[in-house]
Motif scaffolding. Structure first.
Motif, short mmCIF file in Angstrom:
data_model
loop_
_atom_site.label_atom_id
_atom_site.label_comp_id
_atom_site.label_asym_id
_atom_site.label_seq_id
_atom_site.Cartn_x
_atom_site.Cartn_y
_atom_site.Cartn_z
N THR A 190 86.80 38.69 25.39
CA THR A 190 85.80 38.39 24.46
C THR A 190 84.44 38.44 24.62
OG1 THR A 190 86.92 35.94 24.42
CG2 THR A 190 84.60 35.62 24.30
N VAL A 191 83.64 38.92 24.16
CA VAL A 191 82.30 39.39 24.22
C VAL A 191 81.25 38.69 23.84
CG1 VAL A 191 80.78 41.26 23.82
CG2 VAL A 191 83.22 42.10 23.87
N ILE A 192 80.06 38.51 24.75
CA ILE A 192 78.92 37.26 25.26
C ILE A 192 78.27 38.28 24.93
CG2 ILE A 192 77.97 35.54 26.29
CD1 ILE A 192 80.52 34.56 27.13
N ASP A 193 76.77 38.75 23.83
CA ASP A 193 76.35 38.96 23.88
C ASP A 193 74.94 38.16 23.19
OD1 ASP A 193 74.17 40.81 23.48
OD2 ASP A 193 75.01 42.13 21.47
N SER A 194 74.09 38.11 23.69
CA SER A 194 73.78 38.71 24.99
C SER A 194 73.99 37.03 26.45
CB SER A 194 72.43 39.19 24.94
OG SER A 194 71.18 38.10 25.41
N PHE A 195 73.60 37.46 27.44
CA PHE A 195 73.70 36.28 28.35
C PHE A 195 72.73 35.11 28.44
CE2 PHE A 195 73.12 34.06 32.58
CZ PHE A 195 73.89 33.94 33.25
N GLY A 196 71.30 35.74 27.82
CA GLY A 196 70.65 35.10 27.83
C GLY A 196 69.99 33.93 26.86
N THR A 197 70.70 34.62 25.56
CA THR A 197 71.26 33.21 24.47
C THR A 197 72.04 32.60 24.50
OG1 THR A 197 72.19 35.79 23.18
CG2 THR A 197 69.79 35.71 22.88
N GLY A 198 73.98 32.90 25.08
CA GLY A 198 74.00 32.08 25.38
C GLY A 198 74.26 31.16 27.03
N PHE A 199 73.33 31.36 27.20
CA PHE A 199 73.15 30.31 28.26
C PHE A 199 71.77 29.39 28.41
CE2 PHE A 199 70.92 30.94 33.14
CZ PHE A 199 71.64 29.64 33.80
N GLN A 200 72.30 28.23 29.11
CA GLN A 200 71.21 27.15 28.93
C GLN A 200 71.15 26.83 30.48
OE1 GLN A 200 72.26 23.17 26.90
NE2 GLN A 200 70.58 23.50 25.37
N GLY A 201 70.09 27.11 31.45
CA GLY A 201 70.19 27.19 32.39
C GLY A 201 68.88 28.41 32.90
#
Length: 208
Positions: free
Chosen positions: A27-38
């Motif tokens: 699974t590819v998550i691009d990017s940390f910043g857009t997927g992370f709520q914190g």
């Protein structure tokens, strides 16, 4: 109505089900910043999020590097908490060394490995055309050898010079010169004169 975008944290339960049902290996998550709520600078927030992601299996998480200037020869680290690196099992850094309109050359550095040994740097050449996109490997060692030769030739001509002056003479990017100056210093081929022009160190060749 258009459904507002959701963060990774909000869709993790759905992702787990989909990954299991379709037997997804990566699974590819691009990017940390857009997927992370914190808060990216918070060790607690980052650790909690990364632990949640581990339940998804093998994850390739793409992140941006910090804007702070690294020390000589140092590779930039991800923006925010050091736990982004500490918790990860493998960390790679993609460094662009040559960028043109239809060609990009980059080196993939294996910065951290928890289980296996670190891989050697991998040279990647990306070529684009109107109807195609190709990725080729190139020999990193040979490329560095050519760059070092250009730097040494420039210093032979200039005598003493800053990285910027060497870059201009050798027709190289200044960040490439700075990185290789550290390597050449370690090899005993150049040395810092101890003088500066502005904030830049002045280099010269060692005598053999």
């Amino acid at each position: 109505l258009i459904e507002p975008p959701r963060t990774c944290e909000e869709i993790i339960p759905e992702l787990k089900e989909k990954i299991k049902k379709e037997n997804i290996a990566l699974t590819v998550i691009d990017s940390f910043g857009t997927g992370f709520q914190g808060d990216s600078n918070s060790a607690q927030d980052v650790c909690v999020f990364l632990q949640q992601l581990r339940g998804l299996g093998t994850i390739l998480l793409i992140d941006h590097t910090s804007k702070s200037k690294p020390e000589k020869g140092e590779i930039k680290s991800p923006f925010g908490s050091v736990y982004k690196t500490n918790v990860a099992r493998n960390v790679y850094h993609l460094h662009v060394v040559n960028k043109q309109s239809k060609k990009i050359e980059a080196i993939l550095y294996h910065q951290k490995a928890n289980i296996t040994s670190q891989s050697k740097p991998l040279g990647l050449r990306m070529l684009s055309a109107d109807d195609s996109f190709r990725v080729q490997k190139f020999d990193v060692a040979k490329r560095y050898a050519r760059i070092k030769e250009k730097i040494i030739d420039a210093l032979k001509k200039l005598g003493k010079a800053t990285s910027q002056a060497i870059a201009t003479e050798a027709k190289l990017k200044v960040n490439v010169v700075k990185t290789n100056m550290s390597h050449l210093k370690g090899e005993g081929k150049v040395k810092d004169t101890g003088k500066k022009m502005g904030r830049e160190h002045v280099w010269k060749l060692t005598k053999h």
